[in-house]
Design a protein around this motif. Structure first.
Motif, PDB file in Angstrom:
ATOM      1  N   ASN A 530       0.728  -1.222   0.051  1.00 38.93           N
ATOM      2  CA  ASN A 530      -0.027  -0.047  -0.045  1.00 38.93           C
ATOM      3  C   ASN A 530       0.741   1.208   0.045  1.00 38.93           C
ATOM      4  N   ASN A 533      -0.898   4.758   0.866  1.00 36.11           N
ATOM      5  CA  ASN A 533      -0.973   5.078   2.333  1.00 36.11           C
ATOM      6  C   ASN A 533       0.398   5.540   2.719  1.00 36.11           C
TER       7      ASN A 533
ATOM      8  N   SER B 489      -9.375   8.042  10.072  1.00 36.03           N
ATOM      9  CA  SER B 489     -10.117   8.369   9.140  1.00 36.03           C
ATOM     10  C   SER B 489     -10.560   9.982   9.399  1.00 36.03           C
ATOM     11  N   GLN B 516      -3.593  -3.143   7.909  1.00 36.57           N
ATOM     12  CA  GLN B 516      -4.192  -3.203   6.584  1.00 36.57           C
ATOM     13  C   GLN B 516      -5.153  -2.126   6.234  1.00 36.57           C
ATOM     14  N   MET B 517      -5.141  -0.773   6.638  1.00 39.47           N
ATOM     15  CA  MET B 517      -6.032  -0.008   6.311  1.00 39.47           C
ATOM     16  C   MET B 517      -6.046   0.254   4.759  1.00 39.47           C
ATOM     17  N   PRO B 518      -7.453   0.818   4.243  1.00 36.27           N
ATOM     18  CA  PRO B 518      -7.735   0.875   2.814  1.00 36.27           C
ATOM     19  C   PRO B 518      -7.024   1.886   2.314  1.00 36.27           C
ATOM     20  N   ARG B 519      -6.545   2.100   0.821  1.00 33.62           N
ATOM     21  CA  ARG B 519      -5.886   2.975   0.293  1.00 33.62           C
ATOM     22  C   ARG B 519      -6.615   4.145   0.868  1.00 33.62           C
TER      23      ARG B 519
END
Lengths: 584, 584
Positions: A530, A533, B489, B516-519
């Protein structure tokens, strides 16, 4: 408040004016010797002024009689008088009518000023002290056989070489480049009767300058020499037009070397105050000293805004008054600055247009400061300067002053983010992140530094990063992914690790290798693959320093939210079947 | 350069002096009306000065005849003359000897100055415009039955209430607190013949002030009102002694409200320039307006260093000259400031000691700026001020000026790091990190905000963090560890996630939930349970803004290295058996 000590100032030009502007709030009292309405006098009003020329011995003595210490804003002054004032004293009439002698200290010392007035002697002296200078030789006096002397210089240095007037010139004026024997006659004629010297041609890469503060105790013993940051100076038509802080693309160790040399130079001079040491950076990395100014200097104007707690003017005042704070360290308060001189243009109203321009150029991430010297504008005359302070990038810096020509500068930016990877096979994973950095207008550099194949290269890269202007490092690696953690071990900066999925184990090996660093050395880990990020995290970190990036991040998050809300609206109004159909 | 426009200034005190100090570099020309050697005249020298009183109509007219615009540094001026100058004009003698009338604009408008001269009328006007003010009533004129009037005020407001002179007083002078009917006689005697009004007692928590810039086009149409940050003002013995930027412990929304009210006030006035709006913050969170100063103000001195690109003085000059940059936004360039007035002490030499003190107080992370007004020192007189700018914490701020009493201030620090956890069971894991923050002297706050048990509380916390001075958030959670990502967020700041090992899965569940946070929403993840590294990462991030923390981090890393090298030496010299034995 005539009970305060009085600083007598020879010369009331722009340097004197800025000295007065600094002196007022600090409560220092200045008596100026210069013509009525000179730039400095406009900013300093009291009954101590002496109207006249700073070259007039009688006026200098009158000034001294009113002062507790004398200083100069120009080195072309009568040092015989200054020596007399400092060593024999000047007549003062006491309240009872009796006349006594009062010795007034001169800072910098008259010996320093006298040495510096002769550029040849100045460099001879420095050379003997082991300071690197360009080779030079004296040319026979006017009247003697100058041609033979020029011939001798040719034998020594070959063509071209520089012929320079030893006295009374500055800013590169009074120099002549001798290219062939045909130039001898013209050179001799053009340079006139003044004392001359020849100097080996020095093909320099860049001109650097360092301001140095010199303090002494009351017994005249050297206490401290302290450098300001190195700056790059740009000269056009023999006039300084621009100063870059920091210099563009000069390695830190080279800057440290220039500071060291400048301090060495100043330690060999006498008296208190600030000194500008102008240097050449040669193509082979050598730094040699060109000349010294024993006073505040054009190359130090930027310190008014970049080192506001101790600009060169404040430093001059504190130093000569023996008030310089003991443990002070020069720490700039802004990341970068560009100083541009305003030279008188065709129109006398240029300053109005410039004021307008400097107001227009200011924005959230750059401040532009105008310094009007209150001078009558004449073509080519320094009538003011602007200093632009960059709070994020100075990429938008586009200063269009009334120079003799029009110039636009796009300085190459020092990167704020360094991106590195263990192997070029990681580059596709990093692409999304690099695009984010572009999108947010972040200056960055990209490197390959494998922890295992090029361990020394990697360490060297990390060490470089730790010194420069880089604020955040992004490192990507896969498998036994040591690169991010190793870089983190070498630097004090935040390092962001991007685990890259290798051929087996689905990237979990990379993730663990990066995130499970031992106590003491953190690595900020993002999700597997990622890099988006990683870049966004780097920008969030930059946002803690630069409001511009924080604002951009907020806007980015709002846009993301709006996009999802829009999709939600579409999904709920169209139904999931139609939505899915449309997505195909 | 008398071709430049001339700003005529009524009054040459310290405000005028600082106005002149700003005007010089900007190339504005000022003509001062005040006595010879007044503070402003010392910093401004030209042949336009008018020597005399700014209350003398003839002198004001003379000043106007030399000026292109008039402004004031004090509101106690003759507004009849100003009205006449602005509307009828002032006599000027042309080159041919003919006398003509010249209208000179006055900024701020004479109507504003006239209104503000009467504090009662000022507030009546604001009240009618819907601005929150304290209830007030006029007291009968001197000669009439003032006692009856005071009785009426008692009925309306109860005891205590304030009795105030409507005109000619400032800084809380000329106020009388009426506590009982026994005070009536004293109050009437002490307040004298002046017009009076009574005001309901307002038990305020804090005094706030906001500077506002007001711009108008040439037709007199309001263009913009633009606030500076809110500051907290401290008054002692009715004199402003200190100003804190930002105010201590005032929530952002409350600050925004104060700015909004200040802008409302200024939008109802007339003319260009800067205006100080002084307000009370009540215990119940209400903000009410106390009074207005139509000029630069003591509460705005800090802007010289905190908003250097547009201090209140520069703003005043730009605004009245209709030169104010169009899209300018007030963005402070420093995180915090404390302004302390220097009041004349027992000794006339106090300023020297203060200069000394301000030099001593400066260090790597705090700059102290002295502003000497060039006044004769008298006990209680404002003879200068110092502004301390905090680059990291202002905890070390210990300013000991020659106030009438001696005061020391230890302002509570706004935290730079917020540490939060999903449950207090995570606290033991965070302990090591909190100790690191203590060790590095980082101001922080610690909170519990569970993502699942208190989702709204968590979101509110995150939103607050996004507004305040916090630079980095550390969030710890275990299992379905949503807290770090959810906080990330909501904010634009870097968020560091600490995975806490829960009862099963050895912390891998927590790690994956955080890393593993989203893009689009990054979370900087450290090793499982490794709060030490979270704190160190936070400090590395702070180091990108504050050199102090970068230096500490370097020292920490060097110490770590030295410790390991020492162990290596011991191990290799003692042998592993002895080493192991010694470790037991």
């Amino acid at each position: 408040m005539t009970t305060k000590p009085v600083i007598g100032l020879l010369g009331g030009g722009q340097l004197g004016r800025m000295l007065c502007e600094s002196a007022g709030p600090l409560g220092y009292q200045i008596a100026i010797l210069d013509e009525e309405n000179s730039p400095a006098k406009q900013a300093n009003h009291n009954d101590l002024h002496v109207t006249g020329s700073f070259k007039d011995p009688a006026k200098i003595k009158l000034l001294a009689s009113r002062s507790d210490v004398l200083t100069v804003e120009i080195e072309h002054v009568d040092t015989q008088v200054l020596e007399e004032i400092a060593t024999v004293g000047v007549d003062v009439t006491n309240a009872d009518g009796a006349v006594t002698k009062k010795k007034v200290p001169v800072h910098p010392d008259w010996k320093t000023i006298r040495l510096i007035q002769d550029k040849y002697e100045q460099k001879e002296y420095l050379g003997k002290k082991g300071i690197p200078i360009a080779e030079q030789m004296a040319i026979a006096d006017a009247g003697a056989d100058r041609k033979a002397s020029l011939q001798e210089a040719t034998t020594k240095y070959g063509f071209p070489y520089m012929l320079k007037g030893a006295k009374g010139s500055y800013d590169g004026r009074g120099n002549f480049k001798v290219r062939s024997p045909e130039d001898f006659e013209t050179a001799i004629q053009q340079m006139g009767d003044q004392p001359l010297y020849a100097e080996r041609w020095v093909p320099f890469e860049m001109e650097l300058a360092v301001m140095v503060v010199r303090t002494e105790d009351d017994a005249g013993k050297l206490q401290k020499v302290m450098p300001y940051p190195v700056v790059e100076t740009i000269h056009e038509d023999s006039v300084c037009t621009k100063v870059f802080f920091p210099p563009r693309n000069v390695a830190d160790d080279m800057q440290a070397r220039a500071q060291k040399i400048a301090c060495d130079v100043v330690s060999h001079l006498w008296g208190r105050g600030v000194f500008a040491v102008e240097m050449f950076l040669l193509k082979d990395g050598q730094v040699i000293v060109n000349e010294i100014a024993p006073r505040p200097h054009n190359s130090g104007h930027y310190t008014i805004e970049a080192v506001p707690q101790m600009s060169q003017y404040k430093a001059q005042l504190c130093a000569i008054m023996n008030d310089f704070p003991k443990d002070f360290e020069v720490v700039p308060r802004v990341p970068s600055a560009l100083m541009v001189n305003i030279l008188g243009g065709a129109k006398p109203t240029s300053h109005g247009e410039l004021a307008e321009l400097s107001r227009k150029l200011s924005n959230r991430s750059m401040d532009v400061y105008l310094h009007d010297y209150g001078k009558q504008s004449k073509p080519g005359r320094k009538i003011g300067h602007v200093t632009a302070i960059g709070y994020s990038s100075i990429s938008k810096l586009l200063v269009k002053p009334h120079l003799r020509g029009q110039h636009r500068y796009h300085p190459r930016l020092p990167p704020l983010v360094a991106v590195t990877m263990g192997s070029d096979s990681d580059l596709p994973v990093l692409t999304a992140g690099l695009k984010i950095l572009d999108q947010f207008n972040v200056p960055y550099e990209v490197r390959i530094t494998s922890a295992h194949r090029t361990p020394h290269h990697m360490m060297k890269f990390a060490a470089e990063m730790a010194q420069g202007g880089v604020k955040v490092i992004i490192a990507a690696a896969g498998g036994a992914a040591h690169l991010p953690g190793m870089v983190a071990s070498e630097v004090h900066l935040p390092v962001i690790g991007v685990p890259v999925k290798a051929s087996v184990l689905d990237g979990v090996d990379s993730l663990y290798s990066i995130v499970q660093m031992p106590r003491g050395i953190p690595c900020a880990t993002v999700g597997i693959g990622n890099s988006t990020n990683a870049a966004l995290l780097a920008i969030r970190i930059l946002g803690t320093t630069y409001p511009e990036y924080a604002a951009q991040m907020k806007a980015y998050q709002t846009k993301m939210k709006d996009e999802v809300l829009e999709k939600d609206l579409k999904l709920s109004s169209d139904g999931w079947q139609k939505y899915l159909e449309a997505k195909k």
